[in-house]
Design an enzyme around this catalytic site. Sequence first.
Site, short mmCIF file in Angstrom:
data_model
loop_
_atom_site.label_atom_id
_atom_site.label_comp_id
_atom_site.label_asym_id
_atom_site.label_seq_id
_atom_site.Cartn_x
_atom_site.Cartn_y
_atom_site.Cartn_z
N TYR A 108 1.52 12.63 -1.59
CA TYR A 108 1.00 11.91 -0.44
C TYR A 108 -0.16 12.70 0.14
O TYR A 108 -0.09 13.92 0.26
CB TYR A 108 2.10 11.75 0.63
CG TYR A 108 1.60 11.14 1.92
CD1 TYR A 108 1.70 9.77 2.12
CD2 TYR A 108 1.02 11.92 2.92
CE1 TYR A 108 1.23 9.19 3.30
CE2 TYR A 108 0.55 11.35 4.09
CZ TYR A 108 0.66 9.98 4.27
OH TYR A 108 0.19 9.41 5.43
N GLU A 196 -5.59 7.00 3.92
CA GLU A 196 -4.33 7.42 3.31
C GLU A 196 -4.28 7.09 1.83
O GLU A 196 -4.66 5.99 1.43
CB GLU A 196 -3.18 6.71 4.04
CG GLU A 196 -1.80 7.11 3.53
CD GLU A 196 -0.71 6.29 4.22
OE1 GLU A 196 -0.02 6.83 5.09
OE2 GLU A 196 -0.56 5.10 3.88
#
Length: 389
Positions: A108, A196
């Site tokens: 992530y 993101e």
Amino acid sequence: MKIHEYQAKQILAEFGVPVPKGRVARTPEEAKEIAEELGGKVVVKAQIHAGGRGKGGGVKLATSPAEAEHAARAIIGMQLVTHQTGPEGQKVKAVVVEEQMAIERELYLAVVIDNVAGRPAIMASAAGGMEIEEVAATSPEQIHRVTVDPAAGFQPFLARELAYAVGLDGDSVRLAVQLMGALYKAFIANDASLAEINPLVVTNDGRLLALDAKFNFDDNALYRHPEVVALRDLDEENPLEVEAQSMGINNYIKLEGNIGCVVNGAGLAMATMDSIKFAGGEPANFLDIGTVNDPQRVVGAFKVIKSDPAVKAILINIFGGMARVDVIAEGVIAAFKQMDVGMPVVVRLEGTNLEQGAKMLAESGLPVIRATDLGSAAREAVQAAGGLS
Ligand code: GDP
Ligand code: MN
């Protein structure tokens, strides 16, 4: 403002973040053609503004162009339900068809504004591909973060720190540092509030790529990014909120209750919603009408609130500071003239030019319920909407 994954990946690619080869398709036939170009082994992904598409059936792997066409036929037109769409889901209009990656690890990575530090922060985790909110709740130690001094800009040593923290080594550290620098640049250059990548994948052959991508942009900076505004997809946004914006009401958020609220100031709007709940009711919306000196803005607020069929009563709660109570009163009177309001309206006014505003309302003979304080206004509104919910 949000954009689709395929648009986010175009931005990332421009800034040098590696992304899988692929394109957007709006028909199953187009999906088949793209799969042919890519050699057949592809992934077909629903394009909606919500995340969690994988779990909801919006991401399918295909091993041939025919399979890709079949997958696209199943996904395009479906009402995709994820934990972010609400139970009614979101209609899928397009898919991305991309080369399939041989994934070794899912990480992530994100850049966000850290409101406490007042700086951008880069966040990374070895727990990629999962909902980051869940990781934050169950194992916060798995999320690593550094903040960036905006004056100094992106520093490779910060990125290296993160790369080691998520367990990268060897050449992948260098690739990760490069990628984080590119992501940070894309974030800053576009006045994003979130950039993101989840998952950021390490492939079997040692490459790092953004497999999924998401951008949120700071609405207050959109005026200087016409190219970003051009990416807006109004079909993905709440139609009432879009209508409100077209009338200059930028702070309208649709909620689930039946009492429509017209309030000036975000803090007072929240206090009004609390008061309604305290009185046993449910607000139908959050609406900060702003500093109004144009009665037509009040009329616009009535229009927006009335186009929500759930609304059974309207509560107007204004504290006139910079805004003037007489202008609000003029707006309320104009609203009754211009439309069939057709439901009880509770008005609580306070502040600048109160006497004048109150007199105008009294003399108008309109059937508004006057309240003199917030608590009684909320109780009146709950009762007018049909009692306790
Ligand atoms: P989201 O569910 O909306 O976040 O959609 P993502 O784009 O993140 O995809 C969800 C999951 O699908 C990823 O975490 C991967 O596990 C899987 N996936 C997506 N693309 C590929 C691919 O090219 N190859 C493989 N093997 N899995 C993929
Ligand atoms: Mn994802």
